[in-house]
Write a protein that holds these residues in place. Structure first.
Motif, mmCIF file in Angstrom:
data_model
loop_
_atom_site.group_PDB
_atom_site.id
_atom_site.type_symbol
_atom_site.label_atom_id
_atom_site.label_comp_id
_atom_site.label_asym_id
_atom_site.label_seq_id
_atom_site.Cartn_x
_atom_site.Cartn_y
_atom_site.Cartn_z
ATOM 1 N N VAL A 15 0.627 48.639 4.047
ATOM 2 C CA VAL A 15 1.348 49.224 5.183
ATOM 3 C C VAL A 15 2.027 48.130 5.999
ATOM 4 O O VAL A 15 3.202 48.257 6.367
ATOM 5 C CB VAL A 15 0.382 50.044 6.072
ATOM 6 N N GLY A 16 1.298 47.067 6.269
ATOM 7 C CA GLY A 16 1.885 45.968 7.043
ATOM 8 C C GLY A 16 3.103 45.369 6.366
ATOM 9 O O GLY A 16 4.135 45.126 6.994
ATOM 10 N N ILE A 17 3.003 45.149 5.071
ATOM 11 C CA ILE A 17 4.122 44.565 4.317
ATOM 12 C C ILE A 17 5.293 45.547 4.265
ATOM 13 O O ILE A 17 6.439 45.191 4.550
ATOM 14 C CB ILE A 17 3.659 44.160 2.906
ATOM 15 N N LEU A 18 5.001 46.781 3.891
ATOM 16 C CA LEU A 18 6.038 47.806 3.787
ATOM 17 C C LEU A 18 6.785 47.983 5.100
ATOM 18 O O LEU A 18 8.021 48.006 5.133
ATOM 19 C CB LEU A 18 5.413 49.133 3.364
ATOM 20 N N LEU A 19 6.055 48.101 6.186
ATOM 21 C CA LEU A 19 6.702 48.386 7.464
ATOM 22 C C LEU A 19 7.356 47.153 8.082
ATOM 23 O O LEU A 19 8.208 47.284 8.955
ATOM 24 C CB LEU A 19 5.722 49.064 8.412
ATOM 25 N N THR A 20 7.022 45.968 7.597
ATOM 26 C CA THR A 20 7.792 44.780 7.987
ATOM 27 C C THR A 20 9.206 44.904 7.409
ATOM 28 O O THR A 20 10.199 44.693 8.110
ATOM 29 C CB THR A 20 7.096 43.501 7.494
ATOM 30 N N GLY A 21 9.290 45.281 6.154
ATOM 31 C CA GLY A 21 10.603 45.498 5.535
ATOM 32 C C GLY A 21 11.347 46.647 6.178
ATOM 33 O O GLY A 21 12.564 46.584 6.392
ATOM 34 N N MET A 77 8.326 56.736 -4.018
ATOM 35 C CA MET A 77 8.956 56.650 -2.693
ATOM 36 C C MET A 77 9.211 55.193 -2.301
ATOM 37 O O MET A 77 10.228 54.871 -1.689
ATOM 38 C CB MET A 77 8.106 57.352 -1.629
ATOM 39 N N SER A 78 8.317 54.317 -2.698
ATOM 40 C CA SER A 78 8.523 52.892 -2.449
ATOM 41 C C SER A 78 9.756 52.383 -3.200
ATOM 42 O O SER A 78 10.574 51.632 -2.662
ATOM 43 C CB SER A 78 7.278 52.122 -2.876
ATOM 44 N N ALA A 79 9.894 52.803 -4.440
ATOM 45 C CA ALA A 79 11.059 52.403 -5.237
ATOM 46 C C ALA A 79 12.350 52.951 -4.638
ATOM 47 O O ALA A 79 13.358 52.237 -4.546
ATOM 48 C CB ALA A 79 10.901 52.874 -6.679
ATOM 49 N N ILE A 80 12.327 54.210 -4.210
ATOM 50 C CA ILE A 80 13.528 54.801 -3.603
ATOM 51 C C ILE A 80 13.912 54.047 -2.331
ATOM 52 O O ILE A 80 15.090 53.750 -2.114
ATOM 53 C CB ILE A 80 13.317 56.303 -3.315
ATOM 54 N N ALA A 81 12.925 53.716 -1.498
ATOM 55 C CA ALA A 81 13.209 52.987 -0.251
ATOM 56 C C ALA A 81 13.828 51.624 -0.549
ATOM 57 O O ALA A 81 14.788 51.198 0.106
ATOM 58 C CB ALA A 81 11.934 52.837 0.577
ATOM 59 N N THR A 82 13.299 50.943 -1.553
ATOM 60 C CA THR A 82 13.822 49.621 -1.922
ATOM 61 C C THR A 82 15.232 49.727 -2.484
ATOM 62 O O THR A 82 16.134 48.980 -2.082
ATOM 63 C CB THR A 82 12.892 48.962 -2.966
ATOM 64 N N ILE A 83 15.437 50.644 -3.394
ATOM 65 C CA ILE A 83 16.762 50.820 -4.007
ATOM 66 C C ILE A 83 17.801 51.207 -2.958
ATOM 67 O O ILE A 83 18.920 50.686 -2.964
ATOM 68 C CB ILE A 83 16.696 51.870 -5.136
ATOM 69 N N GLY A 164 14.685 42.168 2.955
ATOM 70 C CA GLY A 164 14.143 43.486 3.274
ATOM 71 C C GLY A 164 13.684 44.242 2.044
ATOM 72 O O GLY A 164 12.600 44.824 2.027
ATOM 73 N N GLY A 165 14.492 44.225 0.992
ATOM 74 C CA GLY A 165 14.116 44.905 -0.245
ATOM 75 C C GLY A 165 12.899 44.279 -0.894
ATOM 76 O O GLY A 165 12.027 44.969 -1.421
ATOM 77 N N THR A 166 12.812 42.957 -0.817
ATOM 78 C CA THR A 166 11.663 42.264 -1.386
ATOM 79 C C THR A 166 10.396 42.606 -0.627
ATOM 80 O O THR A 166 9.357 42.889 -1.215
ATOM 81 C CB THR A 166 11.897 40.735 -1.346
ATOM 82 N N VAL A 167 10.486 42.617 0.690
ATOM 83 C CA VAL A 167 9.312 42.915 1.510
ATOM 84 C C VAL A 167 8.917 44.379 1.366
ATOM 85 O O VAL A 167 7.737 44.702 1.261
ATOM 86 C CB VAL A 167 9.544 42.528 2.982
ATOM 87 N N VAL A 168 9.891 45.281 1.335
ATOM 88 C CA VAL A 168 9.570 46.703 1.196
ATOM 89 C C VAL A 168 8.810 46.929 -0.099
ATOM 90 O O VAL A 168 7.845 47.703 -0.135
ATOM 91 C CB VAL A 168 10.845 47.580 1.247
ATOM 92 N N ASP A 169 9.185 46.251 -1.170
ATOM 93 C CA ASP A 169 8.523 46.509 -2.444
ATOM 94 C C ASP A 169 7.448 45.481 -2.781
ATOM 95 O O ASP A 169 6.772 45.637 -3.781
ATOM 96 C CB ASP A 169 9.536 46.578 -3.573
ATOM 97 N N ALA A 170 7.251 44.449 -1.955
ATOM 98 C CA ALA A 170 6.237 43.441 -2.262
ATOM 99 C C ALA A 170 4.838 44.030 -2.256
ATOM 100 O O ALA A 170 3.951 43.522 -2.944
ATOM 101 C CB ALA A 170 6.321 42.299 -1.254
ATOM 102 N N HIS A 171 4.644 45.081 -1.504
ATOM 103 C CA HIS A 171 3.306 45.691 -1.468
ATOM 104 C C HIS A 171 2.956 46.344 -2.804
ATOM 105 O O HIS A 171 1.820 46.704 -3.029
ATOM 106 C CB HIS A 171 3.202 46.699 -0.333
ATOM 107 N N GLY A 172 3.936 46.461 -3.693
ATOM 108 C CA GLY A 172 3.680 47.056 -4.999
ATOM 109 C C GLY A 172 2.625 46.275 -5.791
ATOM 110 O O GLY A 172 1.914 46.836 -6.607
ATOM 111 N N ALA A 173 2.517 44.986 -5.524
ATOM 112 C CA ALA A 173 1.508 44.180 -6.195
ATOM 113 C C ALA A 173 0.103 44.609 -5.790
ATOM 114 O O ALA A 173 -0.858 44.323 -6.482
ATOM 115 C CB ALA A 173 1.722 42.705 -5.865
ATOM 116 N N ARG A 174 -0.021 45.309 -4.693
ATOM 117 C CA ARG A 174 -1.325 45.738 -4.185
ATOM 118 C C ARG A 174 -1.725 47.106 -4.737
ATOM 119 O O ARG A 174 -2.794 47.579 -4.446
ATOM 120 C CB ARG A 174 -1.286 45.818 -2.664
#
Length: 175
Positions: A15-21, A77-83, A164-174
């Motif tokens: 959540v922290g990573i996603l919402l930073t992006g 939804m994470s992928a859509i937000a990043t794209i 922004g795109g990197t941070v929004v999707d960086a949480h994907g590793a989690r």
């Protein structure tokens, strides 16, 4: 409480990573649009489409979660937000941005719904308020940090879109 937090630590970190992006996106897009020379009406319209997508997501996402589950919904939804964010940087066209902003709002409403329902589901009733308070604090801090990231690049080029795109999707590793 410690046991409950240990079960949701990865989700709260995500959540922290996603919402930073997301915080970066909320500031970057109107500033970038202004840098492109768009008027207030166009900028406001693109912001309105974000919220239209958000409302539509609130209506549609529950049935998606019921069909495919929390994890798949979260990932899509994470992928859509990043794209949507990266595409907005690549295609500075108002009509394209209206689609991207609507998609972003839709995706973010889905992410919020999945995150909050997950937290509610894994938190015992007597600890739910504390867990949601921690979640809210992390959300607000992440969005504030995202807005602070505006200082690391220029709204005139694509650097901040990539960050922004990197941070929004960086949480994907989690996941």
């Amino acid at each position: 409480m410690v046991g409950t937090l240990s079960r949701v630590t990865a989700l709260l970190l995500s959540v922290g990573i996603l919402l930073t992006g997301h915080g970066l996106q909320l500031t970057l897009l109107p500033v970038h649009a202004q840098a492109l020379g768009w008027g207030g009406y166009a900028i406001g319209l693109s912001g309105s489409l974000y919220f239209l997508g958000f409302v539509l997501g609130c209506i549609v996402i529950p049935s998606i979660v019921a069909s495919v589950g929390h994890i798949r919904t979260f990932m899509v939804m994470s992928a859509i937000a990043t794209i949507a964010l990266l595409a907005a940087g690549l295609w500075p066209n108002l009509l394209a941005w209206l689609v991207f902003r609507g998609a972003s709002g839709f995706a973010l409403s889905g992410l919020y719904m999945v995150i909050e329902s997950w937290l509610s589901e894994v938190s015992p009733r007597e600890q739910r308020g504390r867990v949601l308070a921690i979640y809210t604090m992390i959300s607000l801090l992440g969005m504030a940090l995202g807005q602070a990231l505006m200082g690391i690049g220029s709204p005139f080029n694509l650097d901040l879109f990539v960050v922004g795109g990197t941070v929004v999707d960086a949480h994907g590793a989690r996941r």
